[in-house]
Enzyme design. Structure first.
Site, PDB file in Angstrom:
ATOM      1  N   LEU A  91      32.355 -24.659  16.452  1.00  0.00           N
ATOM      2  CA  LEU A  91      31.515 -23.413  16.013  1.00  0.00           C
ATOM      3  C   LEU A  91      30.702 -23.819  15.223  1.00  0.00           C
ATOM      4  O   LEU A  91      30.196 -24.651  14.714  1.00  0.00           O
ATOM      5  CB  LEU A  91      32.201 -22.776  15.327  1.00  0.00           C
ATOM      6  CG  LEU A  91      33.822 -21.536  15.428  1.00  0.00           C
ATOM      7  CD1 LEU A  91      35.014 -21.469  14.247  1.00  0.00           C
ATOM      8  CD2 LEU A  91      33.689 -21.011  17.178  1.00  0.00           C
TER       9      LEU A  91
ATOM     10  N   HIS B 244      27.624 -18.893  17.078  1.00  0.00           N
ATOM     11  CA  HIS B 244      29.113 -18.274  16.810  1.00  0.00           C
ATOM     12  C   HIS B 244      28.937 -17.952  15.532  1.00  0.00           C
ATOM     13  O   HIS B 244      29.778 -16.274  15.517  1.00  0.00           O
ATOM     14  CB  HIS B 244      30.283 -18.982  16.783  1.00  0.00           C
ATOM     15  CG  HIS B 244      30.134 -19.445  18.039  1.00  0.00           C
ATOM     16  ND1 HIS B 244      30.323 -21.115  18.345  1.00  0.00           N
ATOM     17  CD2 HIS B 244      31.009 -19.586  19.762  1.00  0.00           C
ATOM     18  CE1 HIS B 244      30.305 -21.792  19.840  1.00  0.00           C
ATOM     19  NE2 HIS B 244      30.871 -21.394  19.697  1.00  0.00           N
TER      20      HIS B 244
ATOM     21  N   LYS C 284      23.138 -16.405  25.688  1.00  0.00           N
ATOM     22  CA  LYS C 284      22.167 -18.610  26.523  1.00  0.00           C
ATOM     23  C   LYS C 284      23.883 -18.230  27.571  1.00  0.00           C
ATOM     24  O   LYS C 284      23.665 -18.922  28.963  1.00  0.00           O
ATOM     25  CB  LYS C 284      23.234 -19.438  25.381  1.00  0.00           C
ATOM     26  CG  LYS C 284      22.648 -20.680  25.588  1.00  0.00           C
ATOM     27  CD  LYS C 284      22.958 -21.835  25.241  1.00  0.00           C
ATOM     28  CE  LYS C 284      24.535 -22.052  25.102  1.00  0.00           C
ATOM     29  NZ  LYS C 284      24.972 -22.229  26.982  1.00  0.00           N
TER      30      LYS C 284
END
Length: 283
Positions: free
Chosen positions: A33, A37, A149
């Site tokens: 992460l 995130h 993304k």
């Protein structure tokens, strides 16, 4: 925060929350992460009564020569990040729990899965769509949060959700970048210091393309970016394509809202990035 490692248990807990009138947010991840995130988690914590973060390195979305075995798995750090950011449940199933030996069902989103990254990573999006469908069912999520993304992935999941009537609402979230412009990715950890420096040319080229798109023709915009990417030492381009924002079909002169999506190897690390591009109203 509770750690749940069994799919049936996670589903029972989720159904109990639904029965109590709670709204559930899901942040699906493969772990490792980062701030991208964390931004998704923050949105779920703000919008939903219960936040579930799934951490599962999904074997069926990796090809035979890809990085499944070496994909970063900093489990302890990931748990700490989730706890610090007010996650209610971390769902960490085993491969056998998600895909036992007799698993035979897979989801394909035709056409969308075969272009861009799909042309280079055969069966990748079949693996993605299948695991996300399972996570939607297990978590009973009202909302699921995805970064832009992975724009092609986002569009595939949106299409799957629509076609299969999932109750889960897909929430697209902006790309999170480092101060220097590099799009955050768990695979950035593969880059050397020099590789990271070289990779900055990707986001820089896309940012300049978005400005050019306002008034220049598509061929100019595309060729300019490709030429810039080719000049990055140690780079190899998988694709650099301008597509319609809504359906990922190739953009044309009438396109007003597009996405410039690229996949570029920097040494042995494959990076993807994209930028939304909008025509000036008077162009």
């Amino acid at each position: 925060m509770k750690i749940i490692k069994n799919a049936s248990q996670m589903q029972k807990i989720a159904l109990r929350h639904i029965k109590n009138g709670d709204e559930i947010g899901l942040v699906p991840t493969m772990g490792a992460l980062h701030e991208g995130h964390i931004s998704l988690i923050a949105k779920s914590v703000k919008n939903d009564d219960i936040t579930i973060v799934s951490i599962f390195v999904n074997p069926i979305q990796f090809g035979p020569n890809e990085d499944y075995l070496k994909y970063p798995r900093p489990v302890k750090k990931d748990k700490e990040i989730c706890k610090k950011n007010h996650v209610d449940y971390v769902f960490m199933p085993s491969v056998n729990d998600m895909f036992p030996a007799d698993h035979k069902t897979f989801i394909e989103v035709k056409t969308l899965q075969d272009i861009l990254c799909g042309a280079f990573r055969i069966n990748h999006f079949k693996g993605v769509a299948t695991v996300i469908a399972k996570l939607f069912n297990i978590s009973c999520a009202d909302r699921a949060y995805f970064g832009m993304k992975d724009f092609q992935q986002l569009k595939i999941i949106e299409k799957m959700g629509k076609d299969l009537n999932f109750r889960t609402k897909i929430i697209p979230c902006s790309i999170v970048r480092e101060r220097n412009g590099l799009a955050l990715s768990s695979r950035n950890s593969y880059l050397s210091a020099e590789g990271k420096k070289r990779s900055l040319n990707i986001s820089k080229s896309l940012k300049e393309a978005a400005e050019d798109f306002k008034r220049r023709d598509l061929n100019f915009v595309k060729k300019t970016v490709i030429n810039k990417l080719k000049k990055i030492p140690g780079s190899e381009i998988d694709y650099a394509e301008i597509v319609n924002f809504d359906d990922l079909l190739p953009a044309d002169k009438n396109t007003k809202k597009a996405v410039f999506a690229v996949a570029v190897w920097i040494g042995k690390t494959r990076l993807i990035d994209n930028i939304m591009m909008i025509k000036d109203k008077d162009s």
